[in-house]
Design a protein around this motif. Sequence first.
Motif, PDB file in Angstrom:
ATOM      1  N   GLY A 112       7.684   0.009  -1.976  1.00 17.12           N
ATOM      2  CA  GLY A 112       7.370  -1.287  -2.554  1.00 17.12           C
ATOM      3  C   GLY A 112       7.730  -1.322  -4.017  1.00 17.12           C
ATOM      4  N   ALA A 117      12.274  -4.371  -2.777  1.00 17.78           N
ATOM      5  CA  ALA A 117      11.829  -3.951  -1.447  1.00 17.78           C
ATOM      6  C   ALA A 117      12.971  -4.188  -0.464  1.00 17.78           C
ATOM      7  N   GLY A 131      -0.577  -6.540  -3.399  1.00 15.29           N
ATOM      8  CA  GLY A 131      -0.724  -7.044  -2.044  1.00 15.29           C
ATOM      9  C   GLY A 131      -1.696  -8.172  -1.809  1.00 15.29           C
ATOM     10  N   ASP A 179       5.854 -13.810  -5.386  1.00 15.39           N
ATOM     11  CA  ASP A 179       6.970 -13.348  -4.571  1.00 15.39           C
ATOM     12  C   ASP A 179       7.389 -14.543  -3.711  1.00 15.39           C
ATOM     13  N   SER A 227      13.539 -10.693  -3.016  1.00 13.99           N
ATOM     14  CA  SER A 227      12.841 -10.772  -1.728  1.00 13.99           C
ATOM     15  C   SER A 227      13.398 -11.889  -0.849  1.00 13.99           C
ATOM     16  N   THR A 253       2.609  -6.289   7.358  1.00 17.41           N
ATOM     17  CA  THR A 253       1.777  -5.696   6.310  1.00 17.41           C
ATOM     18  C   THR A 253       0.428  -5.276   6.894  1.00 17.41           C
ATOM     19  N   HIS A 294      -3.624  -8.474   2.632  1.00 21.06           N
ATOM     20  CA  HIS A 294      -2.441  -8.063   1.865  1.00 21.06           C
ATOM     21  C   HIS A 294      -1.169  -8.745   2.361  1.00 21.06           C
ATOM     22  N   LYS A 330       2.847  -7.991   2.066  1.00 23.45           N
ATOM     23  CA  LYS A 330       4.007  -7.162   1.733  1.00 23.45           C
ATOM     24  C   LYS A 330       3.695  -5.824   1.082  1.00 23.45           C
ATOM     25  N   ASN A 331       3.048  -5.828  -0.067  1.00 25.70           N
ATOM     26  CA  ASN A 331       2.799  -4.567  -0.769  1.00 25.70           C
ATOM     27  C   ASN A 331       1.387  -4.043  -0.533  1.00 25.70           C
ATOM     28  N   SER A 363       5.640  -1.024   1.201  1.00 27.07           N
ATOM     29  CA  SER A 363       5.775  -2.431   1.570  1.00 27.07           C
ATOM     30  C   SER A 363       6.299  -2.558   2.985  1.00 27.07           C
ATOM     31  N   THR A 397       8.262  -5.494   5.405  1.00 30.23           N
ATOM     32  CA  THR A 397       8.961  -6.774   5.289  1.00 30.23           C
ATOM     33  C   THR A 397       9.495  -7.217   6.648  1.00 30.23           C
TER      34      THR A 397
END
Lengths: 445, 445, 452, 452
Positions: free
Chosen positions: C79, C83, C224, C249, C273, C371, C392, C394-395, C429, C431
């Motif tokens: 992350g 990413a 996140g 993001d 992203s 995630t 959260h 993604k991260n 992360s 995705t």
Amino acid sequence: MSEIEVVRHYTRFTEESYGVDNGPVPLGSCTMKYNPRIATNYVNSEYLANIHPSLLKFETAQNILKLMYQLQEWLKEITGMDACTLQPPAGASGELTGVLIIKKYFQERGDTQRDEMLIPDSAHGSNPASSSMGGFKSVRIPSDEHGLVNLEALRASVSNKTAGLMLTNPNTLGLFEKNITEVTKILHENEAIVHYDGANLNGIIGIARPGDMGFDIVHLNLHKTFSAPHGGGGPGAGAVCVKKYLEDYLPGYIVSKDDNGRYFLKKMSKSIGDVYSTYGNLPGMIYAYIFILSYGSDIYKVAKYSTLNTNFFISLLKGVKGITLPYDEKTPRLHETVLSFKKLAEETGVTVEDVAKYLLDNGFYAPTIYFPLIVDEAFMIEFTETESYENIVKYAEVVKKAIEIAYTNPSELKQAPINTSVRRLDAVKANHPSTLKPSVKFGRK
Amino acid sequence: MSEIEVVRHYTRFTEESYGVDNGPVPLGSCTMKYNPRIATNYVNSEYLANIHPSLLKFETAQNILKLMYQLQEWLKEITGMDACTLQPPAGASGELTGVLIIKKYFQERGDTQRDEMLIPDSAHGSNPASSSMGGFKSVRIPSDEHGLVNLEALRASVSNKTAGLMLTNPNTLGLFEKNITEVTKILHENEAIVHYDGANLNGIIGIARPGDMGFDIVHLNLHKTFSAPHGGGGPGAGAVCVKKYLEDYLPGYIVSKDDNGRYFLKKMSKSIGDVYSTYGNLPGMIYAYIFILSYGSDIYKVAKYSTLNTNFFISLLKGVKGITLPYDEKTPRLHETVLSFKKLAEETGVTVEDVAKYLLDNGFYAPTIYFPLIVDEAFMIEFTETESYENIVKYAEVVKKAIEIAYTNPSELKQAPINTSVRRLDAVKANHPSTLKPSVKFGRK
Amino acid sequence: MKYHPWIPNDNEELLNIMLKTIGINNWDELFTSIPEEIKLKKKLKIGAERPLNTIELEKHMKEVVRAQNIVDLERVFSGGPVAPHFVPQVTTYLINRGEFLTAYTPYQAEISQGLLKALYEYQSLMAILYDIEIVNAGMYDGGTALAEASLLSIRIKKNKKIAISSTLFEEYKSVIKTYLYGQNATLIEYDFDKDTGEITGETIEKIKNEKPSGVIIDYPSNFGPIRKSTKELIEEVHKYGSLAITFSDPSSLPILTPPGELGSDIIVGEGQSLGLPMSGGGSLLGILGIKNDKELLRNLPGRLIGETVDADGKKGYMMILQTREQHIRREKATSNITTATTLNAIAVAINVLLYGEKGLKTRAEKILENTKMLKQALEKNGIEASYKKALHFKNISYKIDDPFTEGREIIEKYKIIPFTPYQNYAISSATEVHNNEDISLFSEAIGGVLRK
Amino acid sequence: MKYHPWIPNDNEELLNIMLKTIGINNWDELFTSIPEEIKLKKKLKIGAERPLNTIELEKHMKEVVRAQNIVDLERVFSGGPVAPHFVPQVTTYLINRGEFLTAYTPYQAEISQGLLKALYEYQSLMAILYDIEIVNAGMYDGGTALAEASLLSIRIKKNKKIAISSTLFEEYKSVIKTYLYGQNATLIEYDFDKDTGEITGETIEKIKNEKPSGVIIDYPSNFGPIRKSTKELIEEVHKYGSLAITFSDPSSLPILTPPGELGSDIIVGEGQSLGLPMSGGGSLLGILGIKNDKELLRNLPGRLIGETVDADGKKGYMMILQTREQHIRREKATSNITTATTLNAIAVAINVLLYGEKGLKTRAEKILENTKMLKQALEKNGIEASYKKALHFKNISYKIDDPFTEGREIIEKYKIIPFTPYQNYAISSATEVHNNEDISLFSEAIGGVLRK
């Protein structure tokens, strides 16, 4: 030349060219659709670019052989046939392949008097040309009043001299040969072979299969139906699929799988030989492979939307002065159609070529014109599944505008095109022996 | 949108754009040269595209670290400096880096009264802007009658409040600051620091080095001198190299090599911090790496031919009515030059902007105009080493033609451009608060 | 190699013609203005010293790049500011067409309409995504965009203080700090509830006391959590006279209330992203936008494209409000930024059009779902996510004793890149490129080395 | 995947509008002309059955292509119709620009001038290289071009016999045979001196006796030898009333007397050697040209581009002499060829311009030099080249007992592809991509497995 000079030279050339990436290229029977860039990328990757054909011959490139094997299997399923070769480098090469298979089949049987190939009058020119290359006489079968194969004429033409029939279905008028099982039966009863010209497969893919209609040989154009690019005239990529009884005649090497799951190349016992120096056009196969994966069993959507698009276009031009839709007006056309601009020409002097040039002026590529020969002032158009609603509507509007001008100021259309990088070219000068110039070197010796 | 619609949309947009691949883009101080496709290919390859920056942080991507290390070493050799960082993502970021290094250096020394940055009046606008971002007051140094730094004025401006001087050499007039060692000496005697703006390195690369002239900090534009593409306004790529005594102040991570030949990332002890979230623009570094490999010690050819091309252009316009070459006419310009169209404007009312627009009509990109500010109706032009003889000749001819029209039919030039996709744009409407429209969403809330 | 393929005029004949036209005998005479004592006397030791031809270059480059084994996108779980995201090949093709790739900043608008339209569309698409009226044509990256947003706030509010969320990526904090150093401004961090990641009374107190010019809010958090209290925080920020700078993001926005709607004055983001390649961390795309406010607009850094008409009244596009910029305003410019990241802005716009509204939403949902799985995989191995009670996106960050050593072990053993290592913690992360199997592999790798 | 990204109209709303305009209720009604009994009743079992989205496609393709380790170009020594040659990236870029890649055959000349000019330049460059006046716009490959040249000869000379050099690649022989089979024509092989590769009395005798319509001469020989007696052979061929069809690898021509100058009536070549990727053997480029003769021209297969003027007298280009072609002349056409290899022809022209006259010559000299080293490497290992006394260019053939097994062993052990295997012999080639080290490696590999 330095690199930048070369880049500029050809960048300029591309800007004076026009492909599907620029707008519709609705050439009937040519199936100019979107060429997915995801495939282009793999074709250009060093993974593929650096594979010498000997790696296939050594059978070390198992991944490539597997890909080819899969493609053979999928094409069999799509066409309803039993075996395929991927060697033909283009559609016409596939035709020749079919013709030579027919020749060799009868020769092996000692049936040597069969030297006639039946070809409908609406067929692509490459059909009779391929037939001639196979040493056959082409016998023309007229169309009936519905634009379909005239069954009576067909019956009358079939004899013990008949080797086969070459047919595309839907035909070049976009009409499905609804008597197709009768047609193939007539040939089969006479022990002749029926070859399917795959140029129009896009109109029925996933809906009906040549194999189920009684065809014995099918040639495909991977660069039409299966999204490989046309490249301004090639490289294309072909494939020929046959029923079991003709399998042994296939040219090239067929990819087979042994009991250990290893792929190997198989030369067929009665093979007509080779129609290309290698195993076929791998880049074209990659496009086809990705194309099929992208759709899976949804592939019928290709036929659905190409047919929808073309019939939508026909509807938009319904009742427009000067244009007719020859043959059964009410029957939907499968993926392509042929309109006649004969009335327009008679009433205004404006030809279908003039209309075509006017289309160029409006940023659209023109359809095929003056083909098939059985329709006067033919305007043969095919919108593939990758054409947008907006463009079809605009295209119809430009045609209508052209016709409006034809009836009000016909000389204006004779001037077209005026927006292109050159205006109408002098074909007489280009072709006349005294002014012919096919290279800078010509006439200098 | 479907893929083909997106492809067509942007293909059309590219056709309404113009880059080095289309013809000369002779913008002074911008060094728009050929961007080799061999590098583009590596930049786009999955080898590079899929590298997460953490692979550099873990120091597992040794090959990339090695490439960066090599590039640092080569840039040191080219500039005559002792250490480099590749973190700055563009030239202006490199300027800011230099400015902050200067700031931190004096702060560490407790020399906190030094809040003035000397900048010649011919400098790029980004110099004073960067100076302000570093919290410095910009002190303008006038040019002398030769277009060079006025030594007297410089001496008068230097004091114990002076932190540094930002200078490009050759300067924006294309003139080499021949007193450069005297200039740097004046600063050094006052314990101030001299920053080299690398925008014009192309004119002397391989011929002379900023390090040898006494510069302490050098920022480079990999997307100018080292052939990375400009991309219509970025991404660019920068680098900052310094003399030994400033090494500890460099931002980002410096790639170093340990005794076992292993590459690792080193954070400098007095570092100004980071000027970018990662290690820099790797794609730009790849271009620079390939560019340097392609030339090796022949890299002087870059300066030789860029300088040759520009002086050749000057010669072609020598004696043409309405144009003057301000400052010493006989001194060859290093890789760029500034002509003045003041006389033309006075005599015909045609401005240098009108001439620029006429160039567009003839398929050429216009040079930088109205800069540097010390020349009226400035026409600042730079032909890089990748420009061809033919294009320079044609370019000069179009300029001469424009001048001819200016003296015969000036209103015609006021109409230019007429061949572009739009004609001259209404800047007042574009910028006026009541008609401003920076997005489709604007004004809708 | 006698003639260099990238120099069209590199041949004796042309050289002589040109020298003659100039009126000199030798090319050395072009450089007589350079004092002899500073002219280079040696050959530079760069590259392979001798020039390499194209075939040699290709061989060399293949060796260089092949030294690194390819890591498939879906094997990357690191992350941070960058990413793993999917890059459509069609986008790569389009932005690499020479007319875009080799163009200059479109100063000459009439011959650059395509580029300008592409940028205008980028500005518009981002404005819609963030629900804000003005987005500029791109900054270097998310970090510098945050830094520039901070300077913008200070120009308006004058107090040389910026407050930032403690959960901002360290990389961003470092860049902001560097830029603030130039202005002798200070950075204040505010914190959150350790479990929920939501704001607390202390958070508000800090802003109230310090009255920073701008408050940087990460939404979703860089670590996140999608903070439910973001709207409340923005209201508090406004209450104490600060500007709310929301970093989002953009991949998360299709399923969130956009930062514009939440009342942000300035929005910032990192465009990577939306489908830019990771490329070792460059190049990126800083998204920077503002609400429609005269003060903010006058102080906005970076390029801005606007719509106008041409001499015939036809719609056209050009760079606007250039008086803010360095080439006009010099030391009083709103920023020194010149070359930004046009091509990446266009790439992001292309991707957004390819996905469409529905596609972007599906993508965001997939990231959220992945995630969740990633968090479960960590929990299964006894690793607790920071702000564990939060949802959260993604991260996910978590404590590890020695992330460098342990990470290298995982890379070595499992051929996956499990996280980005920081001093004593890590960020992973998930995705749209990952699927269940990928995350199972992640779980296995984490378990094999890190299990607690 | 409900909507397919390659079908713009694939959504309910548009579908319904369009159906309504057509005047039907359901899309099935479009297909009512297909008899129910032949309509597909099942789902096709193709691909992964369900549609794959772009991310899934990329993952799948990566697995498929990665299964094959990359072989560097310079590790390939296989000869035959395809050999390792350098492909400039800039060429790949240019021919993949959409306006070229996605164009149709340029029937509509006015909107296709760029494509036509590029093809005209190809024709002209090849005409110069082969020193002949007319070259068409491309055939599928060298093999089919030879086959079509044979048919062309038969159309003119009427005798259904073609004589071919015994050293033609087997692949070519097979293709010619297939095409001749269609015409019930026969193939005769003529032979050479075993040591020198030059023609003998027997060679002449055979041609004299058989009076074939055309005699195919490989120059340099496909097996390598640059035959000094080629001019003599062509004179003999003419003496007995046959047409001389000379097949030349275009990469050799810059250092040879071109086949046109030697008196050839028809020239043929394979363009891959001018820098097309090998791509597993496709796609290739057949070069086909003729001297300026009315009969030959009237019977020439394939597309031809010519110069002309437009309505304003401006120079322009279009396809000419289409009356030879299938779409006009149908069963009387000179060939059935339709889609040929435009893009490859353009690529080859681009490469020729990049190299320039001098560059092409240097390249040919390098190939000659490398071939010499390759021959030495073979000799060193006790392997004798066929026609050992001749000077070889690019290809070398030699006897091996079991080339398939031995070749596989070399590939396995040394990671080089040493040759193309045939029944009891092999063909290796050296090209511009190899250097001394590469050939040393070849020698080592050959020595390790084949040494006699």
